[in-house]
Scaffold this motif. Structure first.
Motif, PDB file in Angstrom:
ATOM      1  N   ILE A  24       0.863  -1.182   0.000  1.00 11.78           N
ATOM      2  CA  ILE A  24       0.000   0.000   0.000  1.00 11.78           C
ATOM      3  C   ILE A  24       0.894   1.224   0.000  1.00 11.78           C
ATOM      4  O   ILE A  24       1.840   1.288   0.786  1.00 11.78           O
ATOM      5  CB  ILE A  24      -0.903   0.027   1.246  1.00 11.78           C
ATOM      6  N   PHE A  25       0.627   2.171  -0.893  1.00 15.90           N
ATOM      7  CA  PHE A  25       1.360   3.426  -0.783  1.00 15.90           C
ATOM      8  C   PHE A  25       0.425   4.606  -0.979  1.00 15.90           C
ATOM      9  O   PHE A  25      -0.609   4.499  -1.637  1.00 15.90           O
ATOM     10  CB  PHE A  25       2.577   3.486  -1.704  1.00 15.90           C
ATOM     11  N   LEU A  26       0.810   5.706  -0.334  1.00 16.29           N
ATOM     12  CA  LEU A  26      -0.016   6.903  -0.292  1.00 16.29           C
ATOM     13  C   LEU A  26       0.795   8.104  -0.731  1.00 16.29           C
ATOM     14  O   LEU A  26       2.013   8.138  -0.572  1.00 16.29           O
ATOM     15  CB  LEU A  26      -0.546   7.157   1.127  1.00 16.29           C
ATOM     16  N   GLY A  27       0.100   9.104  -1.269  1.00 17.16           N
ATOM     17  CA  GLY A  27       0.779  10.318  -1.676  1.00 17.16           C
ATOM     18  C   GLY A  27      -0.204  11.389  -2.088  1.00 17.16           C
ATOM     19  O   GLY A  27      -1.405  11.305  -1.786  1.00 17.16           O
ATOM     20  N   ARG A  28       0.307  12.380  -2.800  1.00 17.40           N
ATOM     21  CA  ARG A  28      -0.506  13.504  -3.239  1.00 17.40           C
ATOM     22  C   ARG A  28      -0.662  13.465  -4.755  1.00 17.40           C
ATOM     23  O   ARG A  28       0.216  12.960  -5.452  1.00 17.40           O
ATOM     24  CB  ARG A  28       0.134  14.824  -2.803  1.00 17.40           C
ATOM     25  N   TYR A  29      -1.767  14.006  -5.247  1.00 14.56           N
ATOM     26  CA  TYR A  29      -2.026  13.956  -6.682  1.00 14.56           C
ATOM     27  C   TYR A  29      -2.600  15.268  -7.166  1.00 14.56           C
ATOM     28  O   TYR A  29      -3.115  16.081  -6.407  1.00 14.56           O
ATOM     29  CB  TYR A  29      -3.007  12.816  -7.014  1.00 14.56           C
ATOM     30  N   ARG A  30      -2.500  15.445  -8.495  1.00 14.80           N
ATOM     31  CA  ARG A  30      -3.147  16.581  -9.146  1.00 14.80           C
ATOM     32  C   ARG A  30      -3.802  16.107 -10.433  1.00 14.80           C
ATOM     33  O   ARG A  30      -3.334  15.148 -11.071  1.00 14.80           O
ATOM     34  CB  ARG A  30      -2.155  17.710  -9.428  1.00 14.80           C
ATOM     35  N   ASN A  55     -13.912  19.608  -6.543  1.00 13.34           N
ATOM     36  CA  ASN A  55     -13.453  20.964  -6.851  1.00 13.34           C
ATOM     37  C   ASN A  55     -12.360  21.430  -5.901  1.00 13.34           C
ATOM     38  O   ASN A  55     -11.442  22.152  -6.290  1.00 13.34           O
ATOM     39  CB  ASN A  55     -14.626  21.941  -6.803  1.00 13.34           C
ATOM     40  N   ALA A  56     -12.454  21.023  -4.633  1.00 14.27           N
ATOM     41  CA  ALA A  56     -11.465  21.455  -3.648  1.00 14.27           C
ATOM     42  C   ALA A  56     -10.070  20.980  -4.037  1.00 14.27           C
ATOM     43  O   ALA A  56      -9.075  21.684  -3.802  1.00 14.27           O
ATOM     44  CB  ALA A  56     -11.839  20.918  -2.260  1.00 14.27           C
ATOM     45  N   CYS A  57      -9.985  19.803  -4.640  1.00 13.62           N
ATOM     46  CA  CYS A  57      -8.683  19.269  -5.026  1.00 13.62           C
ATOM     47  C   CYS A  57      -8.125  19.993  -6.238  1.00 13.62           C
ATOM     48  O   CYS A  57      -6.913  20.202  -6.352  1.00 13.62           O
ATOM     49  CB  CYS A  57      -8.800  17.770  -5.295  1.00 13.62           C
ATOM     50  N   VAL A  58      -9.000  20.383  -7.163  1.00  9.86           N
ATOM     51  CA  VAL A  58      -8.561  21.160  -8.322  1.00  9.86           C
ATOM     52  C   VAL A  58      -8.071  22.534  -7.864  1.00  9.86           C
ATOM     53  O   VAL A  58      -7.013  23.010  -8.287  1.00  9.86           O
ATOM     54  CB  VAL A  58      -9.707  21.307  -9.333  1.00  9.86           C
ATOM     55  N   LEU A  59      -8.817  23.183  -6.977  1.00  9.96           N
ATOM     56  CA  LEU A  59      -8.446  24.513  -6.486  1.00  9.96           C
ATOM     57  C   LEU A  59      -7.152  24.479  -5.690  1.00  9.96           C
ATOM     58  O   LEU A  59      -6.338  25.402  -5.774  1.00  9.96           O
ATOM     59  CB  LEU A  59      -9.578  25.080  -5.628  1.00  9.96           C
ATOM     60  N   ALA A  60      -6.948  23.420  -4.915  1.00  4.42           N
ATOM     61  CA  ALA A  60      -5.714  23.311  -4.127  1.00  4.42           C
ATOM     62  C   ALA A  60      -4.501  23.317  -5.037  1.00  4.42           C
ATOM     63  O   ALA A  60      -3.488  23.992  -4.756  1.00  4.42           O
ATOM     64  CB  ALA A  60      -5.744  22.038  -3.286  1.00  4.42           C
ATOM     65  N   GLN A  92      -4.319  24.648  -8.002  1.00  8.54           N
ATOM     66  CA  GLN A  92      -4.221  25.943  -8.682  1.00  8.54           C
ATOM     67  C   GLN A  92      -3.710  27.050  -7.768  1.00  8.54           C
ATOM     68  O   GLN A  92      -3.119  28.026  -8.244  1.00  8.54           O
ATOM     69  CB  GLN A  92      -5.589  26.332  -9.239  1.00  8.54           C
ATOM     70  N   THR A  93      -3.941  26.921  -6.470  1.00 11.33           N
ATOM     71  CA  THR A  93      -3.602  27.998  -5.530  1.00 11.33           C
ATOM     72  C   THR A  93      -2.388  27.683  -4.657  1.00 11.33           C
ATOM     73  O   THR A  93      -2.046  28.463  -3.779  1.00 11.33           O
ATOM     74  CB  THR A  93      -4.805  28.297  -4.620  1.00 11.33           C
ATOM     75  N   GLY A  94      -1.743  26.554  -4.880  1.00 15.08           N
ATOM     76  CA  GLY A  94      -0.553  26.219  -4.114  1.00 15.08           C
ATOM     77  C   GLY A  94      -0.834  25.678  -2.727  1.00 15.08           C
ATOM     78  O   GLY A  94       0.072  25.623  -1.884  1.00 15.08           O
ATOM     79  N   GLN A  95      -2.059  25.270  -2.471  1.00 16.54           N
ATOM     80  CA  GLN A  95      -2.406  24.676  -1.181  1.00 16.54           C
ATOM     81  C   GLN A  95      -1.981  23.201  -1.170  1.00 16.54           C
ATOM     82  O   GLN A  95      -1.674  22.629  -2.210  1.00 16.54           O
ATOM     83  CB  GLN A  95      -3.913  24.792  -0.946  1.00 16.54           C
ATOM     84  N   PRO A  96      -1.955  22.576   0.028  1.00 16.46           N
ATOM     85  CA  PRO A  96      -1.610  21.146   0.074  1.00 16.46           C
ATOM     86  C   PRO A  96      -2.513  20.334  -0.845  1.00 16.46           C
ATOM     87  O   PRO A  96      -3.732  20.510  -0.839  1.00 16.46           O
ATOM     88  CB  PRO A  96      -1.834  20.784   1.552  1.00 16.46           C
TER      89      PRO A  96
END
Length: 206
Positions: free
Chosen positions: A119-125, A136-141, A143-147
């Motif tokens: 199992i592995f975890l991480g961040r995506y765009r 939408n919150a993930c798309v905005l993050a 675009q705005t440099g948030q985590p």
């Protein structure tokens, strides 16, 4: 940096063939495969690929520098309609690495003691597409440099051998969670999930 989180015992990464068994021969590699459509929730294939490399600091003046850090990145694309809408693709970077897997891959020591699931975890765009029910919150993050929001992937070697297989298992969850301390996502935070046995897959090490 990438991260591999294992259940109970530390397993090897199995994706068509066992990564940890072959990556010791080199410091870079790629692998990939695809999930077939199910004709119900998922109308098209999902393609997936990994790239991995051992990174060492270019500033080191030590004649015996420490082993590099294993970096793993994921590309995933759902090529048909799904419960969240139209086709899309994401790029993910794994956060933390199981030290046994990392040392086996980067310095050829401490080979994993066995097991068939990782199992592995991480961040995506989001990299392409605009499904109507993508968070939408993930798309905005992004675009705005948030985590960035977080993903979880599970790979399982069902046949236990080192050859390309159509029977190995892959699962992905995309969540709205941004807290890296969470290793289990609340059910309500997961807006996309797909799992099944591979229709094909392989790993090649350069």
């Amino acid at each position: 940096m990438p991260a591999l989180r294992a259940r109970s015992s530390r397993p090897i990464l199995a994706f068509g063939i066992a990564l940890a068994a072959v990556v010791t021969a080199a410091c870079t590699g790629t692998g990939g495969g695809w999930l077939p459509p199910d004709g119900i929730a998922f109308a098209g294939k999902a393609t997936l690929g990994f790239s991995f490399s051992c990174e060492r600091s270019s500033n080191s003046v030590n004649t015996n520098p420490p082993a590099g850090r294993l970096k793993i990145e994921l590309s995933y694309a759902d090529q048909g309609t799904s419960p969240i809408g139209s086709p899309f693709g994401v790029h993910g970077t794994v956060d933390t690495i199981d030290p046994v897997v990392e040392s086996a891959a980067c310095i050829g020591q401490n080979p994993p003691p066995g097991g068939n699931e990782l199992i592995f975890l991480g961040r995506y765009r989001l990299t392409n597409g605009s499904p109507t029910r993508f968070a939408n919150a993930c798309v905005l993050a992004a675009q705005t440099g948030q985590p960035l929001c977080r993903f979880q992937v599970i790979v399982r070697d069902n046949d236990g051998d080192l050859t390309p297989s159509t029977g190995d298992f892959f699962s992905i969850q995309l969540s709205t969670v941004t807290d890296s301390a969470l290793t289990e996502f609340p059910v309500a935070s997961v807006f996309y999930a797909r799992a099944g046995v591979l229709g094909g897959g392989n790993i090649n090490v350069d």
